[in-house]
Design a protein around this motif. Structure first.
Motif, PDB file in Angstrom:
ATOM      1  N   GLN A  69     -20.478  24.470   8.637  1.00 29.94           N
ATOM      2  CA  GLN A  69     -21.048  23.571   9.309  1.00 29.94           C
ATOM      3  C   GLN A  69     -21.918  22.432   8.331  1.00 29.94           C
ATOM      4  O   GLN A  69     -21.892  21.328   8.335  1.00 29.94           O
ATOM      5  N   GLN A  70     -22.330  23.196   7.048  1.00 26.54           N
ATOM      6  CA  GLN A  70     -23.328  22.602   6.297  1.00 26.54           C
ATOM      7  C   GLN A  70     -22.402  21.837   5.479  1.00 26.54           C
ATOM      8  O   GLN A  70     -22.677  20.420   5.010  1.00 26.54           O
ATOM      9  N   ALA A  71     -21.111  22.409   5.076  1.00 19.04           N
ATOM     10  CA  ALA A  71     -20.126  21.408   4.238  1.00 19.04           C
ATOM     11  C   ALA A  71     -19.559  20.176   5.053  1.00 19.04           C
ATOM     12  O   ALA A  71     -19.294  19.296   4.359  1.00 19.04           O
ATOM     13  N   LYS A  72     -19.636  20.432   6.329  1.00 23.97           N
ATOM     14  CA  LYS A  72     -18.819  19.429   7.042  1.00 23.97           C
ATOM     15  C   LYS A  72     -19.877  18.298   7.309  1.00 23.97           C
ATOM     16  O   LYS A  72     -19.676  17.064   7.189  1.00 23.97           O
ATOM     17  N   GLU A 106     -19.543  14.344   6.173  1.00 23.05           N
ATOM     18  CA  GLU A 106     -19.674  13.189   7.070  1.00 23.05           C
ATOM     19  C   GLU A 106     -20.744  12.302   6.378  1.00 23.05           C
ATOM     20  O   GLU A 106     -20.647  11.106   6.383  1.00 23.05           O
ATOM     21  N   ARG A 107     -21.811  12.656   5.902  1.00 25.23           N
ATOM     22  CA  ARG A 107     -22.860  12.152   5.186  1.00 25.23           C
ATOM     23  C   ARG A 107     -22.240  11.115   4.009  1.00 25.23           C
ATOM     24  O   ARG A 107     -22.253  10.012   3.863  1.00 25.23           O
ATOM     25  N   ASP A 108     -21.381  11.859   3.144  1.00 28.24           N
ATOM     26  CA  ASP A 108     -21.092  11.185   2.105  1.00 28.24           C
ATOM     27  C   ASP A 108     -19.718  10.210   2.353  1.00 28.24           C
ATOM     28  O   ASP A 108     -19.628   9.281   1.550  1.00 28.24           O
ATOM     29  N   ASP A 161     -20.586   3.001  -8.670  1.00 25.92           N
ATOM     30  CA  ASP A 161     -21.329   3.969  -7.685  1.00 25.92           C
ATOM     31  C   ASP A 161     -20.226   4.525  -6.465  1.00 25.92           C
ATOM     32  O   ASP A 161     -20.183   5.469  -5.878  1.00 25.92           O
ATOM     33  N   ALA A 162     -19.127   3.233  -6.134  1.00 27.00           N
ATOM     34  CA  ALA A 162     -18.314   3.528  -5.105  1.00 27.00           C
ATOM     35  C   ALA A 162     -17.277   4.771  -5.636  1.00 27.00           C
ATOM     36  O   ALA A 162     -16.938   5.612  -4.776  1.00 27.00           O
ATOM     37  N   ALA A 197     -15.389  10.314  -5.315  1.00 31.32           N
ATOM     38  CA  ALA A 197     -15.231  11.713  -6.128  1.00 31.32           C
ATOM     39  C   ALA A 197     -15.989  12.811  -5.211  1.00 31.32           C
ATOM     40  O   ALA A 197     -15.807  13.864  -5.180  1.00 31.32           O
ATOM     41  N   THR A 198     -17.202  12.549  -4.987  1.00 29.30           N
ATOM     42  CA  THR A 198     -18.088  13.386  -4.113  1.00 29.30           C
ATOM     43  C   THR A 198     -17.297  13.638  -2.842  1.00 29.30           C
ATOM     44  O   THR A 198     -17.482  14.937  -2.345  1.00 29.30           O
ATOM     45  N   VAL A 199     -16.734  12.645  -2.134  1.00 27.62           N
ATOM     46  CA  VAL A 199     -16.054  13.199  -1.069  1.00 27.62           C
ATOM     47  C   VAL A 199     -14.973  14.025  -1.182  1.00 27.62           C
ATOM     48  O   VAL A 199     -14.657  14.778  -0.458  1.00 27.62           O
TER      49      VAL A 199
END
Length: 257
Positions: A71-74, A78-80, A114-115, A120-122
């Motif tokens: 749940q935390q990973a999801k 969603e945030r990123d 930044d984009a 990459a974070t996503v």
């Protein structure tokens, strides 16, 4: 006129099953008496379940922890995703503005970087979700396996039959798949094995081919009670020492005598 052959036979169990323990531990209780008739599924032995109960609680706790991590990973994904979309929109806007000479190239390159970083974070977030879900699947498999092991602490009869001698006693420490605990004999139906002179082999095979060959069994000193069965096995090998062939008949044995 029927041809009858009289001979001496031996009663044999229809099938025999040897019971072992699939898990190790202390035998805390025996739930039958020797020679008792049991049904399939009847409880025979109980192995101390405490270590398996503790293992099950531990596996369930690990599953709950990893479900929370999923749940935390999801949520992080969603945030990123939202941040990456905004950053991509800003980069495209600055790309348009740099063509108009409104912003500097340095500002545009910062927005582009930044984009790309958020993209990459996503990707990393998606990998984290997949890893967390894989951990949950492994946890669920571990829980199911522990439940199976816990279930093995109760040893039940695999068939209807009659128990033999108890080979171990309460308080004994047993190992998984180690020693025989008990032998169960299936006596309904039941076999009677007997031998007849070899000169009757061809006739027996001929009449067996035409239909079921009947066999009757009587108990000595009680010949008024006749059990009726059928020939189920013919050994074509002649015993050279006795000049006989061995046959086997199956009887329903409804009264389990």
């Amino acid at each position: 006129v029927p041809v009858q052959l009289r001979t001496i036979g031996n009663v044999q169990a229809y099938s025999t099953v040897t019971v072992k323990s699939k898990v190790g531990g202390e035998l805390v209780r025996v739930h039958f008496t020797e020679g008792q008739d049991v049904k399939k599924g009847d409880l025979l032995f109980a192995i101390d379940p405490r270590s398996f109960e503790a293992a099950l609680k531990e596996a369930e706790a690990k599953l709950e922890r990893d479900l929370a991590q999923v749940q935390q990973a999801k949520a992080n994904l969603e945030r990123d995703l939202f941040r990456a979309k905004n950053a991509e929109d800003d980069a495209k806007r600055y790309e348009f503005l740099i063509e108009k000479g409104v912003v500097t190239r340095q500002q545009y390159e910062k927005m582009r970087a930044d984009a790309d970083a958020l993209e990459a974070t996503v990707r990393a977030d998606r990998a984290a979700v997949e890893n967390a879900e894989a951990a949950v699947r492994a946890d669920r498999a571990a829980v199911e396996n522990t439940k199976i092991q816990l279930g093995y602490c109760l040893i039940r009869s695999p068939m209807d039959g009659r128990t033999g001698s108890l080979l171990i006693h309460q308080g004994t420490i047993v190992k998984a798949e180690d020693i025989h605990l008990l032998t169960i004999l299936q006596i309904v139906p039941i076999y009677v094995s007997f031998s007849v002179p070899e000169q009757y082999l061809l006739d027996i095979k001929k009449f067996t081919a035409l239909g079921t060959l009947r066999v009757e069994a009587v108990v000595p000193m009680n010949e008024d009670r006749v059990e009726k069965g059928a020939i189920t096995f013919i050994d074509n090998t002649v015993d050279s020492s006795t000049g006989t062939i061995r046959l086997k008949g199956a009887f329903e044995n409804r009264e389990r005598r």
